[in-house]
Enzyme design. Structure first.
Site, PDB file in Angstrom:
ATOM      1  N   LYS A  12       0.868  -1.198   0.000  1.00 46.60           N
ATOM      2  CA  LYS A  12       0.000   0.000   0.000  1.00 46.60           C
ATOM      3  C   LYS A  12       0.893   1.232   0.000  1.00 46.60           C
ATOM      4  O   LYS A  12       1.834   1.311   0.784  1.00 46.60           O
ATOM      5  CB  LYS A  12      -0.862  -0.045   1.265  1.00 46.60           C
ATOM      6  CG  LYS A  12      -1.625   1.214   1.574  1.00 46.60           C
ATOM      7  CD  LYS A  12      -1.563   1.571   3.065  1.00 46.60           C
ATOM      8  CE  LYS A  12      -0.188   1.918   3.526  1.00 46.60           C
ATOM      9  NZ  LYS A  12      -0.068   2.666   4.766  1.00 46.60           N
ATOM     10  N   ASP A 143      -5.684   0.429   8.599  1.00 45.91           N
ATOM     11  CA  ASP A 143      -5.301   0.334   7.183  1.00 45.91           C
ATOM     12  C   ASP A 143      -5.864  -0.907   6.495  1.00 45.91           C
ATOM     13  O   ASP A 143      -5.654  -1.089   5.297  1.00 45.91           O
ATOM     14  CB  ASP A 143      -3.766   0.254   7.065  1.00 45.91           C
ATOM     15  CG  ASP A 143      -3.138   1.625   6.950  1.00 45.91           C
ATOM     16  OD1 ASP A 143      -3.877   2.606   6.752  1.00 45.91           O
ATOM     17  OD2 ASP A 143      -1.905   1.698   7.054  1.00 45.91           O
TER      18      ASP A 143
HETATM   19  O1  C5P Z   1      -4.982   0.479  13.529  1.00 48.69           O
HETATM   20  P1  C5P Z   1      -3.549   0.116  13.618  1.00 48.69           P
HETATM   21  O2  C5P Z   1      -3.303  -1.037  14.539  1.00 48.69           O
HETATM   22  O3  C5P Z   1      -2.859  -0.030  12.313  1.00 48.69           O
HETATM   23  O4  C5P Z   1      -2.848   1.386  14.286  1.00 48.69           O
HETATM   24  C1  C5P Z   1      -1.711   1.300  15.081  1.00 48.69           C
HETATM   25  C2  C5P Z   1      -1.647   2.536  15.964  1.00 48.69           C
HETATM   26  O5  C5P Z   1      -1.341   3.685  15.156  1.00 48.69           O
HETATM   27  C3  C5P Z   1      -2.922   2.884  16.698  1.00 48.69           C
HETATM   28  O6  C5P Z   1      -3.024   2.226  17.926  1.00 48.69           O
HETATM   29  C4  C5P Z   1      -2.782   4.385  16.884  1.00 48.69           C
HETATM   30  O7  C5P Z   1      -1.912   4.657  17.977  1.00 48.69           O
HETATM   31  C5  C5P Z   1      -2.057   4.827  15.620  1.00 48.69           C
HETATM   32  N1  C5P Z   1      -2.991   5.276  14.578  1.00 48.69           N
HETATM   33  C6  C5P Z   1      -3.610   6.508  14.699  1.00 48.69           C
HETATM   34  N2  C5P Z   1      -4.477   6.935  13.729  1.00 48.69           N
HETATM   35  C7  C5P Z   1      -4.714   6.182  12.641  1.00 48.69           C
HETATM   36  C8  C5P Z   1      -4.079   4.924  12.480  1.00 48.69           C
HETATM   37  C9  C5P Z   1      -3.218   4.506  13.473  1.00 48.69           C
HETATM   38  O8  C5P Z   1      -3.406   7.221  15.685  1.00 48.69           O
HETATM   39  N3  C5P Z   1      -5.550   6.632  11.698  1.00 48.69           N
END
Ligand code: C5P
Length: 308
Positions: A12, A143
């Protein structure tokens, strides 16, 4: 019909990523142009007669995934969630061919989880509505919905709002990772700038060439570059290495890094840049690639994998 199926999990790419706000739960609101490379990981799944779920990891980056508990791997979490959603009793043997660097801003784990949902729907012959699958995807990570969708989109919200865009022109890209993983939550937490306005990108714009797209992208940026390069200064070295090669139209970090991408004017220039960077930095991961087009996706639906 064979009960073994294969799904590509393409890298991605965030061509820009603006942080436009923050929710009360700490997640950040984004505005990001996302497309998919024609390189990536590959997931294979075979139905089992019993209820076990197994995961084997192969490929050049397999070693970097060997440290954690395999049960926590996003692929097995995706398989368990889908099995519960579809009330499936059957198990599956899954194989991940890990070609992308781990924790590197190009979706590796998210793309793998999305491909797992897609491949197991085929293996278990599930007909789950798209909105229910998208909800499952979001539970696995911000994502994962965009990777499930797999098309060029403007991604908003925390990653759940996907707005289709006109097809992009074909692009000659080089992806470079300095060989060090970075932590996404750490980078979001290190961000101390304000927020960028949302909707800066013209959703109706059609670009005839890489050069006109790159020119429009110059008005945008990746808001995570500053905090990420504060934590991992090699990101600046990667961006400089990409930018100084002939024909570079744009060099930019993807996601929360550390992988950076560059768009080159011609395929030859991209190949030459990739060779030169790989030669001078043998420890870096360097990959020349293109982006997926509608035709690529149509081919993928009839079972084709990545071009070699
Ligand atoms: O959702 P994912 O596990 O990929 O995200 C990892 C971390 O990245 C989340 O716990 C958050 O701290 C941060 N994050 C965020 N805003 C997003 C995506 C991720 O703050 N849109």
């Amino acid at each position: 019909m064979s009960s073994t199926h294969t799904e590509p999990a393409p890298a991605k790419l965030n061509l820009f990523l603006h942080v436009t706000g923050r929710r009360d739960d700490g997640y950040h609101l984004l505005d990001s142009l996302v497309c998919f490379a024609d390189c990536g990981d590959v997931i294979t799944a075979t139905a089992r007669d019993d209820s076990e779920l197994t995961l084997a990891i192969t490929g050049p980056m397999a070693g970097d995934l060997g440290h954690g508990n395999i049960e926590d791997n996003l692929i097995l979490r995706a398989a368990r969630l889908l099995r519960a959603e579809g009330a499936v009793t059957q198990g599956a043997d899954l194989t991940l061919e890990k070609n992308l660097p781990v924790a590197s801003g190009i979706g590796g784990g998210s793309a793998d989880a999305a491909a797992t949902l897609r491949v197991l729907c085929r293996v278990w012959q599930l007909d789950i509505p798209t909105d229910a699958l998208e909800k499952l995807a979001l539970k696995l990570g911000a994502d994962v919905p965009v990777c499930l969708h797999g098309k060029t989109v403007l991604m908003q919200g925390i990653g759940e709002k996907l707005i289709d865009l006109p097809e992009l022109p074909s692009l000659s890209l080089v992806l470079v990772n300095p060989g060090k993983a970075v932590s996404t939550p750490e980078i979001f937490a290190a961000r101390d700038a304000g927020f960028t306005d949302e909707n800066l990108w013209d959703r109706t714009a059609r670009f005839q060439s890489a050069a006109t797209l790159a020119a429009a992208l110059q008005d945008c940026r990746n808001d995570l570059t500053l905090p990420a390069s504060g934590i991992l200064p090699e990101i600046c070295d990667v961006l400089n290495a990409l930018a100084r090669e002939d024909g570079c139209l744009l060099a930019r970090m993807s996601g929360s890094g550390a992988t950076c991408l560059a768009i080159y004017d011609t395929e030859n220039q991209a190949e030459r840049a990739a060779n030169a960077i790989a030669e001078s930095q043998p420890d870096w991961w360097v990959q020349a690639t293109g982006i997926q087009t509608m035709q690529d996706r149509a081919r993928a639906q009839i079972g084709a994998s990545f071009p070699t």
